[in-house]
Motif scaffolding. Sequence first.
Motif, mmCIF file in Angstrom:
data_model
loop_
_atom_site.group_PDB
_atom_site.id
_atom_site.type_symbol
_atom_site.label_atom_id
_atom_site.label_comp_id
_atom_site.label_asym_id
_atom_site.label_seq_id
_atom_site.Cartn_x
_atom_site.Cartn_y
_atom_site.Cartn_z
ATOM 1 N N GLU A 158 2.843 6.487 11.140
ATOM 2 C CA GLU A 158 3.226 5.258 10.438
ATOM 3 C C GLU A 158 3.495 4.100 11.397
ATOM 4 O O GLU A 158 3.286 2.933 11.058
ATOM 5 C CB GLU A 158 4.462 5.532 9.582
ATOM 6 N N LYS B 258 1.741 9.497 7.385
ATOM 7 C CA LYS B 258 3.176 9.314 7.584
ATOM 8 C C LYS B 258 3.621 9.644 9.008
ATOM 9 O O LYS B 258 4.558 9.046 9.528
ATOM 10 C CB LYS B 258 3.948 10.146 6.560
ATOM 11 N N LYS C 282 -8.885 3.782 -3.502
ATOM 12 C CA LYS C 282 -8.574 2.666 -4.397
ATOM 13 C C LYS C 282 -8.630 3.147 -5.842
ATOM 14 O O LYS C 282 -9.663 3.606 -6.317
ATOM 15 C CB LYS C 282 -9.573 1.529 -4.172
ATOM 16 N N LYS C 283 -7.496 3.057 -6.520
ATOM 17 C CA LYS C 283 -7.428 3.372 -7.944
ATOM 18 C C LYS C 283 -6.830 2.173 -8.659
ATOM 19 O O LYS C 283 -5.620 1.944 -8.589
ATOM 20 C CB LYS C 283 -6.582 4.624 -8.180
ATOM 21 N N GLN D 206 -5.315 6.951 3.564
ATOM 22 C CA GLN D 206 -5.448 8.388 3.774
ATOM 23 C C GLN D 206 -5.458 8.768 5.252
ATOM 24 O O GLN D 206 -4.899 9.790 5.643
ATOM 25 C CB GLN D 206 -6.737 8.895 3.117
ATOM 26 N N THR E 121 -4.119 -0.006 -6.941
ATOM 27 C CA THR E 121 -3.313 0.826 -6.039
ATOM 28 C C THR E 121 -4.160 1.266 -4.852
ATOM 29 O O THR E 121 -5.237 1.844 -5.020
ATOM 30 C CB THR E 121 -2.763 2.069 -6.770
ATOM 31 N N TYR F 97 0.831 -1.196 0.000
ATOM 32 C CA TYR F 97 0.000 0.000 0.000
ATOM 33 C C TYR F 97 0.873 1.257 0.000
ATOM 34 O O TYR F 97 2.078 1.213 0.293
ATOM 35 C CB TYR F 97 -0.905 0.008 1.233
ATOM 36 N N GLN F 98 0.245 2.369 -0.313
ATOM 37 C CA GLN F 98 0.913 3.663 -0.253
ATOM 38 C C GLN F 98 0.332 4.472 0.902
ATOM 39 O O GLN F 98 -0.787 4.211 1.348
ATOM 40 C CB GLN F 98 0.743 4.415 -1.581
ATOM 41 N N LEU F 99 1.096 5.443 1.380
ATOM 42 C CA LEU F 99 0.670 6.250 2.518
ATOM 43 C C LEU F 99 0.394 7.688 2.091
ATOM 44 O O LEU F 99 1.206 8.309 1.395
ATOM 45 C CB LEU F 99 1.735 6.241 3.615
ATOM 46 N N GLY F 100 -0.751 8.198 2.526
ATOM 47 C CA GLY F 100 -1.070 9.595 2.289
ATOM 48 C C GLY F 100 -0.296 10.477 3.258
ATOM 49 O O GLY F 100 0.265 9.996 4.250
ATOM 50 N N THR G 16 -4.155 3.494 -1.351
ATOM 51 C CA THR G 16 -3.486 4.538 -0.577
ATOM 52 C C THR G 16 -4.245 4.752 0.727
ATOM 53 O O THR G 16 -5.461 4.977 0.718
ATOM 54 C CB THR G 16 -3.437 5.868 -1.351
ATOM 55 N N ILE H 175 -9.247 4.605 3.005
ATOM 56 C CA ILE H 175 -8.362 4.366 1.870
ATOM 57 C C ILE H 175 -8.948 4.913 0.569
ATOM 58 O O ILE H 175 -10.152 5.166 0.469
ATOM 59 C CB ILE H 175 -8.073 2.858 1.691
#
Length: 226
Positions: free
Chosen positions: A170, A167, A211-212, A219, A215, A160-163, A217, A209
């Motif tokens: 985290e 951070k 979702k794209k 939030q 991917t 996953y990615q972090l908004g 992310t 989150i």
Amino acid sequence: MKLLTLLTLFITLLLDDSLVVFGQDVKRDYVNLAKLSVEEEKKVIALAYKCGLQEPVNKISTHNMYPSPFKGIRVEGKEKKDGRQVTTQILSVSNRDWLEPNAKPRKGQISMGKFWAGKPYEQKKIILNVKGKQYRASSIQGLSPEECEMILNVFLEQKYQLGPQVKDNEKLLDQIDWTNPSGFYKRGDSISVGFLHKEKDSGFFDLQIIKKGTTITIQQIFQAIP
């Protein structure tokens, strides 16, 4: 007369909780300072059957009742599967030794020694299949099981990615039990996913989150502490 006496004794023995038989197939999950002896387990299982739990018992566990110092018992019956849906009978059992001094059964509850309980209830969960393993979610709303499986796989592999708002928090991610999702919810474009804390009875996390495609992310992270 002698035959009647022997018959009465035989029936009494059959109803005695000491004859409740169970073995290693019963799972146990006890917290510190709340462990049942073999005899106590027999008593709890006998009580569960008396309260209406269908045989066999599949699991006995104990839990902390935070923020109080009290503890409780949970008895689970055998799972019944229907496609993706899993139904399990659950019985909450009280132990006089683990509650406040004046604790006692409520009207309609059944007691056996220092233990008492009401009626079992049914817990329904949804099976999610990810790379040959099964996971269970308590609720899915607005998403298909397949979409939930894709999202869960991303979290399990930590891809996953972090908004920007996440951070700073985290470190909270290290406390999440990714194998224990509680629910997946979508309302409009908003998606939230719940996971339990790694430590038993220590609350849960709600992840907001985006979702794209494949991917994901994160939030925002919200933590619920008991």
